[in-house]
Design a protein around this motif. Structure first.
Motif, short mmCIF file in Angstrom:
data_model
loop_
_atom_site.label_atom_id
_atom_site.label_comp_id
_atom_site.label_asym_id
_atom_site.label_seq_id
_atom_site.Cartn_x
_atom_site.Cartn_y
_atom_site.Cartn_z
N HIS A 1 -0.14 2.81 6.07
CA HIS A 1 1.36 2.10 6.73
C HIS A 1 1.82 3.37 7.78
N CYS B 1 0.76 -1.11 0.09
CA CYS B 1 0.09 -0.06 -0.10
C CYS B 1 0.83 1.24 0.02
N GLU C 1 8.04 -3.73 5.04
CA GLU C 1 8.65 -2.81 4.04
C GLU C 1 9.71 -3.30 2.90
N ASP D 1 3.66 -4.18 3.65
CA ASP D 1 3.38 -3.10 4.22
C ASP D 1 2.89 -3.10 5.87
N HIS D 2 3.52 -1.85 6.14
CA HIS D 2 3.79 -1.84 7.77
C HIS D 2 2.29 -1.47 8.39
MN LIG Z 1 4.40 0.73 2.84
#
Ligand SMILES: [Mn+2]
Ligand SMILES: CN[C@](CCCC[B-](O)(O)O)(CCN1CCCCC1)C(=O)O
Ligand SMILES: [Mn+2]
Ligand SMILES: [Mn+2]
Length: 301
Positions: free
Chosen positions: A136, A12, A268, A95-96
């Protein structure tokens, strides 16, 4: 001891499959952990294509809210399930925003866990303070229950307490995030403190803050952009002046040394952003960090 690899190839913004986790597994991570003496469960990467949401228009500034919510809720269940079986979930992102799921899962199984967040960023924007609308940059605010509730994320319980959270590596914080960190008394060791005290002292102070009696389980959420871009170039939001290869490894080794690690996120790693050599370097460093967090470097504990 069993490690459960949870592959989450989810990206994302520009939502899509992030090959990072797939590269990490293909680089031999399963065998590398087995060689360390771990029993490794890897039930394949979680396919998020099937998480189809009909339409997913932004809610306020938030981008892809329904997809991110569904994916992270699924991850919470998977990570919580592994943790409840006494396994150590190793979540590979991706994604985080996924940390909303992983940390929810950890807190479900270990309500007294503390979170050590390694990142160039605080990822603590609320729906009101975010400028990018990329989720994120927000997972920590949801986990703490900050900002006005977003109905699509009503499944996220505010189970994390500010005093159980500490950051290392910060160097790119939005104005709204600075306010939030201050208002909530959240401890953060930026790169300034790393330079000033050295990584050994910083990790000790971070642990003394969130885990003074070393009594709480630890969830380590490691965003590879905490490392200097010269060390981990293939990531979505690189920021100069980051952790060295050794500083990143020291953090993982020191946390393993506590014997309290119950969950790890390696987030990431995004191979779609750089040339093959840079991707390979980032993947190799990612695998090395996971091994360090799972006990490789230490002669004995
Ligand atoms: Mn990200
Ligand atoms: C600092 N906050 C950012 C980045 C979040 C990075 C997420 B992570 O998971 O990689 O840590 C940046 C917000 N803007 C700052 C001004 C320039 C444009 C981006 C955001 O998008 O909220
Ligand atoms: Mn992050
Ligand atoms: Mn980051």
């Amino acid at each position: 001891k069993t490690a459960a690899i949870v592959g989450c190839p989810f990206r994302c913004p520009r939502v899509g499959v992030d090959q990072g986790p797939i590269h990490l597994v293909e680089a031999g991570l399963v065998d590398q952990l087995t060689e360390l003496g771990w029993k490794v469960n890897f039930d394949g990467h979680h396919q998020f294509e099937e998480v189809n949401v009909a339409a997913d228009p932004p809610i306020g500034k938030l981008k892809n809210p329904r997809l991110v919510s569904k994916v992270t809720e699924a991850v919470a269940k998977v990570v919580g399930g592994h943790a409840k079986k006494g396994e150590l979930p190793v979540t590979l992102g991706g994604d985080h925003s996924l940390a909303m799921g992983t940390i929810s899962g950890t807190l479900d199984a270990h309500p007294d866990a503390c979170v050590i967040w390694i990142d160039a960023h605080a990822d603590i924007n609320t729906a009101e303070t975010t400028d990018s609308g990329n989720i994120h940059g927000m997972p920590v605010s949801f986990l703490l229950g900050l900002g006005s509730p977003v109905p699509e994320f009503s499944w996220v319980k505010p189970a994390l307490k500010p005093e159980r959270l500490v950051y290392i590596g910060l160097r790119d914080i939005d104005a709204g995030e600075k306010r939030i960190l201050k208002e909530n008394n959240i401890k953060a060791f930026s790169m300034h403190e790393v330079d000033k005290y050295g990584i050994g002292r910083v990790v000790e102070m971070a642990l003394d803050h969130v885990n003074p009696k070393r009594a709480y389980p630890i969830h380590l959420s490691f965003d590879v952009d905490a490392l200097d871009p010269s060390v981990a170039p293939s990531t979505g939001t690189p920021v100069r002046g980051g952790l060295t290869f050794r500083e990143g490894h020291y953090i993982c080794e020191a946390i393993w040394e506590t014997g309290l690690l119950v969950a790890l996120d390696l987030m990431e790693v995004n191979p779609s952003l750089a040339d093959a050599a840079s991707v390979q370097q980032t993947v190799t460093v990612g695998c090395s960090l996971v091994r360090a967090a799972l006990g490789k470097q230490l002669v004995r504990r």
